[in-house]
Design a protein around this motif. Sequence first.
Motif, PDB file in Angstrom:
ATOM      1  N   GLU A  57       9.329 -19.252   5.933  1.00 12.64           N
ATOM      2  CA  GLU A  57       9.592 -17.781   6.006  1.00 12.64           C
ATOM      3  C   GLU A  57       8.877 -17.060   6.438  1.00 12.64           C
ATOM      4  OE1 GLU A  57      11.798 -16.967   2.010  1.00 12.64           O
ATOM      5  OE2 GLU A  57       9.919 -16.883   1.694  1.00 12.64           O
ATOM      6  N   ASP A  58       7.423 -17.498   7.001  1.00 16.28           N
ATOM      7  CA  ASP A  58       6.589 -16.567   8.024  1.00 16.28           C
ATOM      8  C   ASP A  58       5.593 -17.653   7.976  1.00 16.28           C
ATOM      9  OD1 ASP A  58       4.839 -14.364   9.919  1.00 16.28           O
ATOM     10  OD2 ASP A  58       5.153 -12.459   7.753  1.00 16.28           O
ATOM     11  N   THR A  59       4.963 -17.563   9.728  1.00 15.11           N
ATOM     12  CA  THR A  59       4.287 -18.482   9.752  1.00 15.11           C
ATOM     13  C   THR A  59       2.273 -18.021   9.668  1.00 15.11           C
ATOM     14  OG1 THR A  59       4.595 -18.030  12.144  1.00 15.11           O
ATOM     15  CG2 THR A  59       5.626 -20.146  11.032  1.00 15.11           C
ATOM     16  N   VAL A  60       2.688 -16.288   9.325  1.00 13.37           N
ATOM     17  CA  VAL A  60       1.622 -15.316   9.455  1.00 13.37           C
ATOM     18  C   VAL A  60       1.138 -15.870   7.797  1.00 13.37           C
ATOM     19  CG1 VAL A  60       0.903 -13.251   9.553  1.00 13.37           C
ATOM     20  CG2 VAL A  60       2.350 -14.309  11.358  1.00 13.37           C
ATOM     21  N   THR A  61       1.930 -16.436   7.162  1.00 15.80           N
ATOM     22  CA  THR A  61       0.952 -15.759   5.462  1.00 15.80           C
ATOM     23  C   THR A  61       1.518 -17.281   4.825  1.00 15.80           C
ATOM     24  OG1 THR A  61       3.540 -15.531   4.805  1.00 15.80           O
ATOM     25  CG2 THR A  61       1.571 -13.468   5.519  1.00 15.80           C
ATOM     26  N   ASP A  62       1.693 -18.158   6.238  1.00 20.06           N
ATOM     27  CA  ASP A  62       2.018 -19.675   5.626  1.00 20.06           C
ATOM     28  C   ASP A  62       1.526 -20.226   5.415  1.00 20.06           C
ATOM     29  OD1 ASP A  62       2.798 -23.062   4.573  1.00 20.06           O
ATOM     30  OD2 ASP A  62       5.655 -21.482   5.133  1.00 20.06           O
ATOM     31  N   THR A  63       0.137 -21.393   4.513  1.00 19.30           N
ATOM     32  CA  THR A  63      -0.571 -21.503   4.437  1.00 19.30           C
ATOM     33  C   THR A  63      -0.544 -23.636   4.315  1.00 19.30           C
ATOM     34  OG1 THR A  63      -0.827 -21.727   1.701  1.00 19.30           O
ATOM     35  CG2 THR A  63      -1.680 -20.311   2.718  1.00 19.30           C
ATOM     36  N   ARG A  64       0.889 -23.695   3.612  1.00 24.04           N
ATOM     37  CA  ARG A  64       0.589 -24.904   3.701  1.00 24.04           C
ATOM     38  C   ARG A  64       0.298 -26.193   5.212  1.00 24.04           C
ATOM     39  NH1 ARG A  64       6.911 -25.297   2.907  1.00 24.04           N
ATOM     40  NH2 ARG A  64       6.838 -23.708   4.042  1.00 24.04           N
ATOM     41  N   TRP A  65       0.539 -25.296   6.478  1.00 25.19           N
ATOM     42  CA  TRP A  65      -0.852 -26.216   7.458  1.00 25.19           C
ATOM     43  C   TRP A  65      -1.065 -25.268   8.033  1.00 25.19           C
ATOM     44  CZ3 TRP A  65       4.953 -24.600   7.341  1.00 25.19           C
ATOM     45  CH2 TRP A  65       5.971 -25.708   6.651  1.00 25.19           C
ATOM     46  N   PRO A  66      -2.475 -25.898   8.152  1.00 24.87           N
ATOM     47  CA  PRO A  66      -3.716 -24.434   8.739  1.00 24.87           C
ATOM     48  C   PRO A  66      -4.046 -24.480   9.989  1.00 24.87           C
ATOM     49  CG  PRO A  66      -4.454 -25.997   6.767  1.00 24.87           C
ATOM     50  CD  PRO A  66      -3.166 -26.522   6.579  1.00 24.87           C
ATOM     51  N   LYS A  67      -3.379 -25.554  10.320  1.00 24.52           N
ATOM     52  CA  LYS A  67      -3.810 -26.034  11.787  1.00 24.52           C
ATOM     53  C   LYS A  67      -2.851 -25.249  12.714  1.00 24.52           C
ATOM     54  CE  LYS A  67      -6.800 -29.704  11.200  1.00 24.52           C
ATOM     55  NZ  LYS A  67      -6.795 -30.861  12.064  1.00 24.52           N
TER      56      LYS A  67
ATOM     57  N   GLY B  78       3.289 -29.909   9.796  1.00 24.67           N
ATOM     58  CA  GLY B  78       4.360 -28.856  10.532  1.00 24.67           C
ATOM     59  C   GLY B  78       4.775 -29.146   9.556  1.00 24.67           C
ATOM     60  N   PRO B  79       6.513 -28.453   9.163  1.00 20.96           N
ATOM     61  CA  PRO B  79       7.480 -28.050   8.591  1.00 20.96           C
ATOM     62  C   PRO B  79       7.952 -29.876   8.865  1.00 20.96           C
ATOM     63  CG  PRO B  79       7.031 -26.164   9.971  1.00 20.96           C
ATOM     64  CD  PRO B  79       6.233 -26.810  10.240  1.00 20.96           C
ATOM     65  N   SER B  80       8.696 -29.965  10.473  1.00 20.64           N
ATOM     66  CA  SER B  80       9.576 -31.152  11.051  1.00 20.64           C
ATOM     67  C   SER B  80       9.016 -32.727  10.151  1.00 20.64           C
ATOM     68  CB  SER B  80       9.359 -31.045  11.965  1.00 20.64           C
ATOM     69  OG  SER B  80      10.285 -30.029  12.833  1.00 20.64           O
ATOM     70  N   LEU B  81       7.040 -32.287  10.462  1.00 24.07           N
ATOM     71  CA  LEU B  81       6.966 -33.716   9.511  1.00 24.07           C
ATOM     72  C   LEU B  81       6.781 -34.085   8.261  1.00 24.07           C
ATOM     73  CD1 LEU B  81       3.800 -34.087  11.638  1.00 24.07           C
ATOM     74  CD2 LEU B  81       5.621 -35.230  12.649  1.00 24.07           C
ATOM     75  N   GLN B  82       7.130 -32.699   8.026  1.00 18.82           N
ATOM     76  CA  GLN B  82       6.519 -32.850   6.245  1.00 18.82           C
ATOM     77  C   GLN B  82       8.264 -33.055   5.626  1.00 18.82           C
ATOM     78  OE1 GLN B  82       4.856 -29.527   4.338  1.00 18.82           O
ATOM     79  NE2 GLN B  82       6.867 -29.446   2.496  1.00 18.82           N
ATOM     80  N   ALA B  83       9.385 -32.303   6.693  1.00 17.59           N
ATOM     81  CA  ALA B  83      10.838 -33.236   6.470  1.00 17.59           C
ATOM     82  C   ALA B  83      10.980 -34.481   6.349  1.00 17.59           C
ATOM     83  CB  ALA B  83      12.158 -32.273   7.441  1.00 17.59           C
ATOM     84  N   ILE B  84      10.162 -34.890   7.733  1.00 15.90           N
ATOM     85  CA  ILE B  84      10.526 -36.251   7.376  1.00 15.90           C
ATOM     86  C   ILE B  84       9.586 -37.516   6.687  1.00 15.90           C
ATOM     87  CG2 ILE B  84       9.717 -38.486   8.985  1.00 15.90           C
ATOM     88  CD1 ILE B  84      10.383 -36.029  11.493  1.00 15.90           C
ATOM     89  N   THR B  85       8.363 -36.794   6.332  1.00 19.19           N
ATOM     90  CA  THR B  85       7.805 -37.471   4.846  1.00 19.19           C
ATOM     91  C   THR B  85       8.155 -37.538   3.543  1.00 19.19           C
ATOM     92  OG1 THR B  85       6.018 -36.279   5.416  1.00 19.19           O
ATOM     93  CG2 THR B  85       6.221 -37.597   6.570  1.00 19.19           C
ATOM     94  N   GLU B  86       8.916 -36.493   3.585  1.00 16.81           N
ATOM     95  CA  GLU B  86       8.958 -36.514   2.241  1.00 16.81           C
ATOM     96  C   GLU B  86      10.449 -36.130   1.826  1.00 16.81           C
ATOM     97  OE1 GLU B  86       7.114 -32.665   0.046  1.00 16.81           O
ATOM     98  OE2 GLU B  86       5.267 -33.300   1.049  1.00 16.81           O
TER      99      GLU B  86
END
Length: 223
Positions: A89-99, A74-82
């Motif tokens: 911008e849109d969770t419907v089309t965002d493919t970075r976190w498929p779950k 998820g975006p929060s965990l990515q912000a912490i780790t990276e």
Amino acid sequence: MPDQAGDFGELAMELHNRTDVLDTVEGVLQFAVEILRYDHASVLLMQRQRARTFAATDELITTADQLQVELGEGPSLQAITEHDDVLVEDTVTDTRWPKWAPTAAANGIRSALAIRLFTGHATRGVLNLVSAEPFVFNDGDREAAHLLALHASIAICSAQVEANLNVAVDSRKEVGEAVGRLRERYGLSAVQAFGVLRRYSQNGNIRLRDVARHVVDTGILPD
């Protein structure tokens, strides 16, 4: 977007009157929802190698935070780790976190912004801002989010450095004053000034509060 300079000035004064770190962070989140008109807001912190919601405006974003922890993405965990801010911008089309993304979209979360919180010498958490509409966050929103994260970072960092909450309040005020001094002297933004204090603290292995006190007392940064 409201008159941010005046609103943030009032926020800073109002937060100085709060003596509890949780109360202070909740004040930041309340400001995000009531004044800046984001739909939901939370602060997610890393504690004992596990992320948990420290404060939130409502159950929906608490559930969204917990879902990231359970799924491990998820975006929060990515912000912490990276160690970088993350925009959705849109969770419907965002493919970075498929779950995470499809579940978030199904729960009414369409866009999100995760801003790093600097507590001590590292990224220890994030400020999460969420909207039910896609493509909500522009450059002005990101600037406002960084200012909110600054207030939350100061409050959390102060509380972690000092066990006594009364001392933590004094520390937060000193850091705020030091940020103001650096902005005036070097023409920095609030985010840049806090970053300078944090780097001096980290590079010199000096407590953030001590760096801030030196700036307040002398008007300059430590050698």
